[in-house]
Structures are given as structure tokens and as C-alpha cells.
Design a protein around this motif. Structure first.
Motif, mmCIF file in Angstrom:
data_model
loop_
_atom_site.group_PDB
_atom_site.id
_atom_site.type_symbol
_atom_site.label_atom_id
_atom_site.label_comp_id
_atom_site.label_asym_id
_atom_site.label_seq_id
_atom_site.Cartn_x
_atom_site.Cartn_y
_atom_site.Cartn_z
ATOM 1 N N ARG A 186 1.003 -1.273 -0.025
ATOM 2 C CA ARG A 186 -0.057 0.027 0.112
ATOM 3 C C ARG A 186 0.961 1.458 0.000
ATOM 4 O O ARG A 186 0.334 2.225 -0.359
ATOM 5 C CB ARG A 186 -0.874 -0.080 1.213
ATOM 6 C CG ARG A 186 -1.767 -1.088 1.503
ATOM 7 C CD ARG A 186 -3.101 -1.112 0.548
ATOM 8 N NE ARG A 186 -3.911 -2.203 0.861
ATOM 9 C CZ ARG A 186 -5.144 -1.927 1.467
ATOM 10 N NH1 ARG A 186 -5.210 -0.733 2.007
ATOM 11 N NH2 ARG A 186 -6.031 -2.849 1.814
ATOM 12 N N PHE A 187 2.042 1.208 0.678
ATOM 13 C CA PHE A 187 2.863 2.502 0.889
ATOM 14 C C PHE A 187 4.224 2.292 0.579
ATOM 15 O O PHE A 187 4.900 1.529 0.951
ATOM 16 C CB PHE A 187 2.689 2.738 2.339
ATOM 17 C CG PHE A 187 1.445 3.090 3.083
ATOM 18 C CD1 PHE A 187 0.745 4.122 2.977
ATOM 19 C CD2 PHE A 187 0.780 1.954 3.727
ATOM 20 C CE1 PHE A 187 -0.403 4.340 3.407
ATOM 21 C CE2 PHE A 187 -0.349 2.116 4.366
ATOM 22 C CZ PHE A 187 -1.271 3.340 4.219
ATOM 23 N N ALA A 188 4.679 3.449 -0.445
ATOM 24 C CA ALA A 188 6.004 3.503 -0.872
ATOM 25 C C ALA A 188 7.161 4.443 -0.157
ATOM 26 O O ALA A 188 8.090 4.307 -0.348
ATOM 27 C CB ALA A 188 5.877 3.419 -2.468
ATOM 28 N N TYR A 189 6.202 5.181 0.600
ATOM 29 C CA TYR A 189 7.093 6.425 1.395
ATOM 30 C C TYR A 189 6.476 6.271 2.739
ATOM 31 O O TYR A 189 5.370 6.235 3.155
ATOM 32 C CB TYR A 189 6.654 7.685 0.664
ATOM 33 C CG TYR A 189 7.205 7.848 -0.685
ATOM 34 C CD1 TYR A 189 8.529 8.324 -1.041
ATOM 35 C CD2 TYR A 189 6.406 7.396 -1.775
ATOM 36 C CE1 TYR A 189 8.634 8.556 -2.357
ATOM 37 C CE2 TYR A 189 6.572 7.604 -3.060
ATOM 38 C CZ TYR A 189 7.825 8.091 -3.432
ATOM 39 O OH TYR A 189 8.293 8.104 -4.673
ATOM 40 N N ILE A 190 7.564 6.313 3.604
ATOM 41 C CA ILE A 190 7.342 6.229 5.116
ATOM 42 C C ILE A 190 8.005 7.326 5.827
ATOM 43 O O ILE A 190 9.242 7.887 5.508
ATOM 44 C CB ILE A 190 7.793 5.034 5.644
ATOM 45 C CG1 ILE A 190 6.945 3.760 5.153
ATOM 46 C CG2 ILE A 190 7.750 4.864 7.446
ATOM 47 C CD1 ILE A 190 7.730 2.650 5.524
ATOM 48 N N GLY A 191 7.363 8.185 6.522
ATOM 49 C CA GLY A 191 7.851 9.362 7.220
ATOM 50 C C GLY A 191 7.506 9.511 8.751
ATOM 51 O O GLY A 191 6.214 9.195 9.229
ATOM 52 N N THR A 221 12.273 5.863 14.898
ATOM 53 C CA THR A 221 13.389 5.680 13.885
ATOM 54 C C THR A 221 13.456 4.451 13.403
ATOM 55 O O THR A 221 12.624 3.515 13.902
ATOM 56 C CB THR A 221 14.902 5.846 14.509
ATOM 57 O OG1 THR A 221 15.846 6.002 13.710
ATOM 58 C CG2 THR A 221 15.100 4.830 15.718
ATOM 59 N N MET A 222 14.000 4.554 12.105
ATOM 60 C CA MET A 222 13.967 2.926 11.444
ATOM 61 C C MET A 222 15.297 2.353 11.426
ATOM 62 O O MET A 222 16.286 3.254 11.021
ATOM 63 C CB MET A 222 13.415 3.270 9.904
ATOM 64 C CG MET A 222 12.917 1.892 9.437
ATOM 65 S SD MET A 222 11.647 1.210 9.804
ATOM 66 C CE MET A 222 10.272 2.400 9.208
ATOM 67 N N LEU A 248 11.589 5.810 -0.203
ATOM 68 C CA LEU A 248 12.131 6.817 0.905
ATOM 69 C C LEU A 248 11.633 6.684 2.451
ATOM 70 O O LEU A 248 10.503 6.430 2.542
ATOM 71 C CB LEU A 248 11.901 8.132 0.525
ATOM 72 C CG LEU A 248 12.402 9.291 1.225
ATOM 73 C CD1 LEU A 248 13.962 9.427 1.125
ATOM 74 C CD2 LEU A 248 11.925 10.684 1.146
ATOM 75 N N THR A 249 12.588 6.450 3.114
ATOM 76 C CA THR A 249 12.270 6.684 4.687
ATOM 77 C C THR A 249 12.795 8.030 5.215
ATOM 78 O O THR A 249 13.887 8.094 5.129
ATOM 79 C CB THR A 249 12.979 5.555 5.303
ATOM 80 O OG1 THR A 249 12.731 4.201 4.882
ATOM 81 C CG2 THR A 249 12.757 5.529 6.983
ATOM 82 N N PHE A 250 11.674 8.606 5.702
ATOM 83 C CA PHE A 250 12.083 10.082 6.330
ATOM 84 C C PHE A 250 12.023 9.940 7.595
ATOM 85 O O PHE A 250 10.932 9.751 8.191
ATOM 86 C CB PHE A 250 11.146 11.032 5.518
ATOM 87 C CG PHE A 250 11.535 12.644 5.917
ATOM 88 C CD1 PHE A 250 12.147 13.250 5.066
ATOM 89 C CD2 PHE A 250 10.699 13.176 7.123
ATOM 90 C CE1 PHE A 250 12.507 14.780 5.426
ATOM 91 C CE2 PHE A 250 11.135 14.350 7.285
ATOM 92 C CZ PHE A 250 11.879 15.256 6.890
ATOM 93 N N ALA A 271 24.078 1.044 3.816
ATOM 94 C CA ALA A 271 23.277 -0.398 3.137
ATOM 95 C C ALA A 271 22.687 -0.113 1.782
ATOM 96 O O ALA A 271 22.063 -1.154 1.454
ATOM 97 C CB ALA A 271 22.470 -1.043 4.348
ATOM 98 N N GLY A 272 22.743 1.057 1.441
ATOM 99 C CA GLY A 272 22.047 1.412 0.265
ATOM 100 C C GLY A 272 20.387 1.616 0.117
ATOM 101 O O GLY A 272 19.629 1.645 -0.745
ATOM 102 N N ILE A 273 19.995 1.996 1.417
ATOM 103 C CA ILE A 273 18.520 2.062 1.717
ATOM 104 C C ILE A 273 18.181 3.458 1.556
ATOM 105 O O ILE A 273 18.699 4.426 2.271
ATOM 106 C CB ILE A 273 18.087 1.605 3.118
ATOM 107 C CG1 ILE A 273 18.458 0.148 3.586
ATOM 108 C CG2 ILE A 273 16.592 1.781 3.280
ATOM 109 C CD1 ILE A 273 17.951 -0.898 2.464
ATOM 110 N N LYS A 274 17.457 4.037 0.627
ATOM 111 C CA LYS A 274 16.928 5.218 0.580
ATOM 112 C C LYS A 274 16.320 6.009 1.681
ATOM 113 O O LYS A 274 15.288 5.514 2.112
ATOM 114 C CB LYS A 274 16.069 5.329 -0.939
ATOM 115 C CG LYS A 274 16.593 4.876 -2.210
ATOM 116 C CD LYS A 274 15.851 5.032 -3.154
ATOM 117 C CE LYS A 274 16.255 4.042 -4.431
ATOM 118 N NZ LYS A 274 15.154 4.198 -5.641
ATOM 119 N N ASN A 275 16.958 7.261 2.311
ATOM 120 C CA ASN A 275 16.479 7.638 3.305
ATOM 121 C C ASN A 275 16.929 9.074 3.466
ATOM 122 O O ASN A 275 17.779 9.430 2.793
ATOM 123 C CB ASN A 275 16.720 6.745 4.735
ATOM 124 C CG ASN A 275 18.141 6.859 5.189
ATOM 125 O OD1 ASN A 275 18.561 7.986 5.958
ATOM 126 N ND2 ASN A 275 19.117 6.451 4.362
#
Length: 390
Positions: free
Chosen positions: A293-298, A304-305, A322-324, A357-361
Motif C-alpha cells: 500500500r505504501f512506498a514512502y514512510i515518514g 526511527t527506522m 524513501l524513509t524520512f 546499506a543502500g536504503i533510500k532515506n
């Protein structure tokens, strides 16, 4: 699914955070009415340094205090004058931006009749705005404006009609062929679905970003997170909060309603979820478990993640664009950034680990603010341009 929140009860609320200093500057007498005062009301007042001054007419009262004051100092005690009015000035300058407050008159809690009211701390509280040096990004300007409208949607799971507010960007009603991404944006504990528009100026932030060409236009949906029946200090406290009822409302009722009544891009890569404080924790509980359902998390002052979180969530690396994560600088100094009920963690280190780790944030820190709306206004301004960049 239950979460142990008692250990961070203080961080779930939106307390008044003020700038505590040991030596205060001389007070400059350039006070003027707060921008949030009711029409024609001269008090409360603010000055160019960020001090707040209050005046309350209560000739028969024995003691009057304002909850707003330097952090940990117990608020601002007012002094009675010969005319029966109580006046007082905050001990020092307050953090820039919006603050809730109330009056204590002879032990009773009241709102200030001079200012507007805003829903926070599970009640309608008085509000004051301390002028901010960067207020331009949420100022009301001569630019095309979107619209915030109330919707009532059926909720079979709760047996009620529930309320949400939807921001539609400028041009939504004219360009009938265009479809838009959607951000589901949650409030904090003690607040409701009015908070992001009234206190946060989310619509003005978006209007100004869109006018400047800095963000893609998208819808924002704001609804009540079903959090306020759980209170710190009550039996079980915040540890008894159950995410499942709200998860059902959000995923099975609100999202289908919005997709059915608005011109949305209804696929996963055009949907985001974010929230401040308690709303951030709700986001972390719901979004990673529903990456279809979700591609972006804020998470805005809402936890924190970590890399361990990512590794424990199948598909996170590939599905989350994206993780913001954001905090006010004072929150990080105070060490209140750990996950609910768990050990404290370093959100900056977690962000660095995700990057390695190459995770978009994106990790954002609001300077000189704490657990308060100026932090979250700035966070939305920083996050919005990063959403739906496809």
C-alpha cells in the motif's frame, strides 16, 4: 497488536518546549498581539525576542498562572494589579512557532479568552504563535491556493461515520484529467484530524512549495488516529494502545473511500504515510507491514527506522522509495528518540546505517526546536519535495 508505550509517554504528547537559558537578555518592550489572538484582543502579546506577555481580567481570583513558560519551570505566574487584571511575562524567550497553553485560576483550568483555541492534549487549548525567523515557508501568500475540505466516510468496523480532512492542491478542480498521489498524514497524541491544518499549516506549506515549483502536487488526507482514549497515567496507560482498530479504518475504509471519491493515483508507488509523534509510531506500525500500500514512510519525532527494522521487513529495500525521519534538535539532546517501550536508539546512526546499506532515506533535524509544531512544519517542508519523484 499492542505496543508498550508507557516508557515514552512524555514524548507522545506535544508539550510546550521553551528555550531554557541561565542568563536572560533584557526584555525589549516591542510587544504586540500574537497572530493567533481573537479579533480585537490585545493579549497575549509577543515581542521580537520571543517573550510572551499575558493579561487576564479576574478581579476576584486569588492566583492565576499560565502553563506556558520555560521548560521545567512551572509556567508563568501572573501578578494582580490595582485594576483587578493579572499580568506577567515569560521568564525567558520561547521557542519559535506554535505553542499550546492554558490558564490555572484558583486551581481550575481555563482557556485564555484573548486567543483562539486548538485541539491538543485531548482538549481545546489556547494557542500562541512566537514569530519565527523562517515563517515565510508557511505564510499566507499571494499564490494559488489549494483547498482543505471535510469528508465524512462510512466506517462499518466502528459502526460510525468518521471524519477526515483532505487537502487538494491548486488546480485540482480545473484539470479534471489529472490524477494525484496521496499522503496520509497523522497527528500526535492528544490531537485530532484538525491539527495538521490548524496548527501545522500543512496546506499553506504545500501551496508555497507548489508555487515555487519545489514539489509535485499531491493530496494530503488527515484523519483521527483513535489514540486519545488511552491516557498517560491511567491504568494500563499508553501501553494498552491497540493499533488494529485504526489500521482497519485506514486500510479498509478510508483509503478505498478516498480512491473512490478523488482523482488519485491509487497504486502503491503513489501513496505515502507519515505522522508526527504518536502518528509516527502509528505509521511505523502500519506502513512497513503493508508495503503493498505504501512506498514512502515518514516518522516525524515518532521513532526511527534501524537497519534491523529493515532486515526484519520483507521487501523493504525494494518497495520503499524513501524513509524520512526527523526530530527537533532539542529532542536529540534530551535522548527521547528511542522506540516505544524499547531501548533508546540513535536515529542519526540508524540513518547513516541505512545509507551505508543502500536504503533510500533522509534524516532531518529542525534547529533549536523540540517536540513541537515548528519541528513538524519544517519536517513537512523538507519531506514533501522528496515524495513521489517518479
Amino acid at each position: 497488536m499492542r505496543i508498550a508505550l508507557a516508557a515514552v509517554a512524555a514524548s507522545m504528547m506535544t508539550p510546550l518546549v521553551a528555550l531554557a537559558q541561565t542568563a536572560q537578555p533584557a526584555v525589549v518592550e516591542d510587544f504586540r498581539p500574537s497572530p493567533l489572538n481573537q479579533p480585537g484582543q490585545p493579549y497575549p502579546q509577543v515581542n521580537s525576542q520571543g517573550y510572551a506577555r499575558f493579561r487576564i481580567t479576574a478581579p476576584d481570583a486569588k492566583a492565576v498562572k499560565v502553563s506556558l513558560g520555560l521548560g521545567g519551570r512551572g509556567g508563568t505566574v501572573l501578578t494582580k494589579g490595582p485594576d483587578g487584571a493579572w499580568t506577567g511575562t515569560s521568564e525567558g524567550p520561547l521557542d519559535q512557532g506554535f505553542h499550546y497553553y492554558h490558564l490555572t485560576v484558583d486551581g481550575g483550568t481555563f482557556n485564555d479568552p484573548g486567543t483562539l483555541n486548538f485541539y491538543g492534549s485531548t482538549r481545546w487549548e489556547s494557542g500562541i504563535e512566537i514569530p519565527a525567523h523562517d515563517a515565510d515557508f508557511y505564510a499566507l501568500k499571494d499564490v494559488p491556493h489549494g483547498r482543505v475540505e471535510q469528508i465524512l466516510f462510512p466506517s462499518p468496523s466502528t459502526g460510525t461515520q468518521r471524519r477526515a480532512f483532505v487537502y487538494t492542491p491548486p488546480g485540482y478542480d480545473r484539470n479534471m484529467r489529472d490524477r494525484y498521489p496521496v499522503l496520509y498524514l497523522q497527528h500526535g497524541w492528544g490531537e485530532d484530524e484538525t491539527a495538521w491544518s490548524n496548527q501545522g499549516h500543512a496546506n499553506l506549506i504545500m501551496d508555497n512549495l507548489i508555487a515555487a515549483g519545489k514539489t509535485r502536487p499531491f493530496l494530503i488526507v488527515m484523519t483521527y488516529g483513535m489514540t486519545n482514549d488511552i491516557r498517560p497515567g491511567a491504568p494500563g496507560g499508553l501501553a494498552s494502545f491497540d493499533i488494529r482498530p485504526f489500521q482497519t479504518v485506514l486500510l479498509d475504509e478510508l483509503i478505498p473511500y478516498v480512491d473512490g471519491h478523488y482523482r488519485t493515483l491509487s497504486d502503491q508507488r503513489h501513496r505515502a504515510m507519515a505522522g508526527l509523534s504518536m502518528g509516527g509510531f502509528e505509521t511505523k506500525l502500519i506502513a512497513p507491514k503493508h508495503l503493498d500500500r505504501f512506498a514512502y514512510i515518514g516518522l516525524l519525532s515518532g521513532g526511527t527506522m534501524s537497519l534491523d527494522d529493515v532486515k526484519a521487513t520483507p521487501g523493504y529495500r525494494d518497495k520503499v522509495k524513501l524513509t524520512f525521519v526527523s526530530f527537533g534538535s532539542r529532542e536529540l539532546e534530551g535522548g527521547r528518540s528511542g522506540p516505544p517501550g524499547g531501548p533508546r536508539s540513535d536515529p542519526r546512526a540508524n540513518a547513516q546505517a541505512l545509507t551505508a546499506a543502500g536504503i533510500k532515506n533522509m534524516f532531518f533535524v529542525s534547529p533549536d526546536t523540540g517536540h513541537e509544531f515548528q519541528t513538524w512544519r519544517r519536517s513537512l517542508q523538507a519531506m514533501a519535495p522528496l515524495l513521489f519523484r517518479d
